[in-house]
Design a protein around this motif. Structure first.
Motif, short mmCIF file in Angstrom:
data_model
loop_
_atom_site.label_atom_id
_atom_site.label_comp_id
_atom_site.label_asym_id
_atom_site.label_seq_id
_atom_site.Cartn_x
_atom_site.Cartn_y
_atom_site.Cartn_z
N CYS A 231 0.43 -18.63 -6.01
CA CYS A 231 0.66 -18.75 -7.16
C CYS A 231 1.81 -19.98 -7.55
N HIS A 232 2.66 -19.89 -6.75
CA HIS A 232 3.72 -20.98 -6.74
C HIS A 232 3.14 -22.44 -6.40
N CYS A 235 1.00 -23.76 -9.47
CA CYS A 235 1.61 -24.37 -10.40
C CYS A 235 2.36 -25.65 -9.90
N GLU A 236 2.54 -26.08 -8.61
CA GLU A 236 2.80 -27.29 -8.38
C GLU A 236 1.88 -28.25 -8.00
N GLU A 250 1.05 -32.36 -16.63
CA GLU A 250 1.82 -31.05 -17.38
C GLU A 250 0.63 -30.37 -18.38
N PHE A 254 -4.04 -23.29 -17.23
CA PHE A 254 -4.19 -22.72 -16.12
C PHE A 254 -5.18 -21.46 -16.41
N VAL A 264 0.97 -16.81 -12.00
CA VAL A 264 1.11 -18.14 -12.39
C VAL A 264 1.61 -18.27 -13.91
N LEU A 267 5.42 -17.52 -13.93
CA LEU A 267 6.16 -18.60 -13.30
C LEU A 267 6.11 -19.81 -14.36
N LEU A 268 4.99 -19.97 -15.37
CA LEU A 268 5.33 -21.00 -16.14
C LEU A 268 6.36 -20.72 -17.36
N TYR A 272 9.22 -22.68 -15.32
CA TYR A 272 8.97 -24.21 -15.53
C TYR A 272 9.40 -24.21 -16.96
N TYR A 278 5.77 -28.18 -18.23
CA TYR A 278 4.57 -27.26 -18.69
C TYR A 278 4.93 -26.72 -20.11
N SER A 283 -1.73 -21.03 -20.39
CA SER A 283 -2.05 -20.10 -19.18
C SER A 283 -2.91 -18.94 -19.97
#
Ligand SMILES: Nc1ncnc2c1ncn2[C@@H]1O[C@H](COP(=O)(O)OP(=O)(O)O[C@H]2O[C@H](CO)[C@@H](O)[C@H](O)[C@H]2O)[C@@H](O)[C@H]1O
Length: 622
Positions: A231-232, A235-236, A250, A254, A264, A267-268, A272, A278, A283
């Motif tokens: 997942c990390h 995102c990267e 960006e 997702f 994911v 994390l967004l 982020y 983002y 997502s």
């Protein structure tokens, strides 16, 4: 501290990123070559000392004079601004601009940057339907003009699928992911195929015998770690990988598939967007199976690389009856729950299932939360890979056939009987089952019905792997019903094609079925499905009515309910009798199934609609 290391990168989003500034994040860096220097349309890695990665300020939607189109303004590796090179041009396609002015209203198509995060994608990895979907839907979306990346682990397990990953090249881009009490380095491999950027996250924990989730001893104990890395990395990837010379940037959407990719959206939202990154992304959580949610003890939260104050998003307390002992507080983290409460939108793989998951029976404890997000919850029925599953060109079956000439089908049946060592009897009804041997698939019902069924003059072939007890039962049934039953234990794609083509009836007594692909494959091969009336099975199999259409019949199979042996046997008996006694009706059933549109293109256009809705709204968590 670890969190801060990533957050530094988020704040500098305005121009090109100098990776030298982020030594802890990027061990190896890429020097990208410009698109016109790369024959294939993707970056070539020239050395490990190049310093810059272009950050595409791509996918700006420009709306003016009634025109909607995409422009990409990218800062190239040499810090030259590349203006007017559209994302589609990057992918080697013409940009699509459709005029919505005046006269007849033509549809406006906005092309997007789409990032799939998934634990499997065929043909690189597959244990079930998730692999099929994430192997086909991205290609269908790319064919419709979108820029599509699929991020999945680079499994190396010594199995036959390893060779499918061999064409992927090491991008020499390494990032360090802060989670599980340290910095874990992953690298990225890449293959550009069928218009899609297939990105593989490489880490030693993906290299082991077994399937993506476990081996003969059960599920791996470190799955939470393995999929946290995924997942990390997903995102990267849009920020750091200059695929085709340009990062995705960006403004992407997702698609987080099932719990493995469930971090994911979290994390967004948590890691982020608070740093301004983002903000323009969206997502979408895609639920293929709600029964698996990625639940671990609450204490593992600190390992996930999320800010502590976000615990509540994933926090989950088991009811008292589900706790193991008196001191068990029932505190857990539930990754899928985290995705449900942070994703901008939620999709399931059929419409019926999108309703079922909001009910206590189908919600696996998440029904109330899912109900609360009903306004952004939709279902889109899966398509199938119509090239792989085409009886007129399928190389895995012994004889090809089509709706216009069905003669090859019975030949497939006799070839299958021969291969399985069953009596070769073209007119004996042959019933098949293909799937994971799992509670979901209702194999216990098949077991309980088998003695009754075997009294009839039928043959039954079962292909599957999973529950060891069911595997044992399949072997024992072979000896008990030598002339009638074959159980093929294992995961074998060629045999699954042969069964789909050779059988007359496909049985799917699934307890729940988010969509189900085997019934779709079966119908395309003129094999009539008999299914439990649930989820995607109910949506896709139309119950046979011999009297409809002035007696010419309607429907593509049988759906039975409730899920008990008697109703399953009842539906099977109808099917068997129709096969034996009503040949014209049977041919009608076969042909109606074969002529249906199962293409991914239809589903892909519905995904586009959902993307549009996602971007129409503000991010759910800003
Ligand atoms: N032993 C074996 N040998 C060879 N091939 C085998 C096999 N066992 C299974 N397969 C193949 O794996 C796929 C299984 O797909 P399904 O959609 O039926 O189930 P699954 O439950 O894995 O997927 C989940 O995700 C999918 C995709 O969204 C949903 O359709 C589904 O309802 C949901 O449970 C099919 O392609 C099938 O042929």
């Amino acid at each position: 501290m670890a969190t801060l290391q990533i957050s530094r990168i988020f704040t500098s989003k305005s121009s090109s990123l100098n990776l030298a500034e982020f030594p802890l994040l990027h061990v190896g860096v890429i020097r990208t070559s410009r698109r016109n220097s790369s024959k294939d349309g993707f970056s070539t890695v020239e050395d490990e000392k190049g310093l810059e990665v272009g950050v595409g300020k791509s996918n700006k939607e420009e709306v003016g004079n009634g025109r909607v189109h995409l422009n990409s303004q990218s800062v190239g590796p040499e810090n030259k601004t590349v203006v007017g090179s559209s994302i589609n041009e990057v992918n080697g396609r013409e940009e699509e601009k459709e005029d919505i002015e005046g006269g007849e209203k033509s549809p406006t198509r906005v092309t997007r940057s789409i990032v799939f995060a998934t634990s499997e994608a065929a043909p690189y990895s597959k244990t079930g339907g998730l692999g099929d979907v994430c192997g086909s839907l991205p290609i269908a979306l790319a064919a419709r003009g979108h820029r599509v990346m699929v991020v999945s682990p680079r499994y190396v397990n010594g199995g036959p699928l390893d060779k499918n990953c061999a064409a992927a090249i090491d991008l020499n881009c390494r990032i360090k992911i802060p989670c599980f009490g340290g910095l874990h380095e992953v690298s990225f491999f890449h293959e550009y195929r069928a218009g899609v950027d297939w990105v593989f996250v490489d880490h030693p924990s993906y290299h082991r015998p077994g399937n993506p989730y476990g081996d003969i001893n059960g599920a791996y104990g470190d799955n939470q770690f393995r999929f946290t890395l995924l997942c990390h990395a997903a995102c990267e990837a849009p920020l750091v990988l200059p695929l085709g010379g340009f990062t995705y940037g960006e403004k992407c959407v997702f698609l987080a598939n099932d719990w493995h990719a469930g971090l994911v959206p979290v994390l967004l939202a948590a890691k982020y967007r608070p740093y301004g990154v983002y903000k323009d992304a969206r997502s979408i959580l895609v639920i293929h199976n709600l029964a698996h949610q990625g639940v671990e003890a609450g204490i593992t939260y600190k390992n996930l690389g999320l800010p502590l104050e976000w615990y509540g998003a994933l926090g989950w307390v088991f009811p008292t009856w589900a706790r193991l002992h008196a001191l068990d507080t029932g505190e857990a983290v539930n990754i899928l729950k985290g995705a449900v409460v942070t994703a901008d939108r939620i999709l399931t793989v059929s419409e019926g299932y999108s309703w079922e998951i909001t009910t206590p029976e189908g919600g696996y404890g998440l029904n109330e939360l899912l109900f609360s997000r009903k306004s952004v919850l939709n279902g889109i029925t899966n398509g199938i890979d119509a090239d792989e599953w085409d009886p007129s060109s399928d190389k895995l079956i012994d004889f090809q056939y089509s709706i216009d000439d069905l003669s090859g089908k019975v030949k497939c049946k006799t070839a299958l009987q021969k291969e399985l060592g069953l009596p070769v009897r073209p007119d004996c009804p042959m019933i098949g089952f293909v799937g994971r041997l799992d509670y979901q698939k209702g194999t216990d019902l098949i077991q309980s019905a088998m003695p009754d069924l075997m009294r009839d003059d039928v043959q039954f072939v079962m292909l599957g792997s999973g529950d060891p007890e069911t595997e044992k039962w399949m072997r024992a049934s072979e000896s008990a019903y030598k002339e009638k039953f074959r159980g093929w234990v294992g995961f074998d794609v060629p045999i699954s094609h042969k069964i789909t083509a050779g059988c007359d009836i496909l049985l799917m007594p699934s307890r729940f079925e988010p969509c189900g692909l085997n019934q779709l494959y079966a119908m395309r091969y003129g094999t009539v499905p008999v299914v439990h009336c649930t989820g995607g099975l109910r949506d896709t199999v139309e119950n046979f009515d011999p009297f409809a259409n002035n007696g010419s019949g309607q429907g593509t199979g049988w759906t039975f309910s409730p899920l008990v042996k008697e109703s399953m046997l009842g539906a099977l008996r109808y099917a068997i009798e129709t096969y034996r006694e009503h040949k014209t009706s049977w041919e009608g059933l076969m042909k109606r199934g074969m002529e249906r549109d199962y293409s991914w293109d239809k589903a892909a256009s519905q995904y586009e609609q959902v993307f549009e809705w996602a971007f129409f709204d503000q991010p759910y968590i800003k």
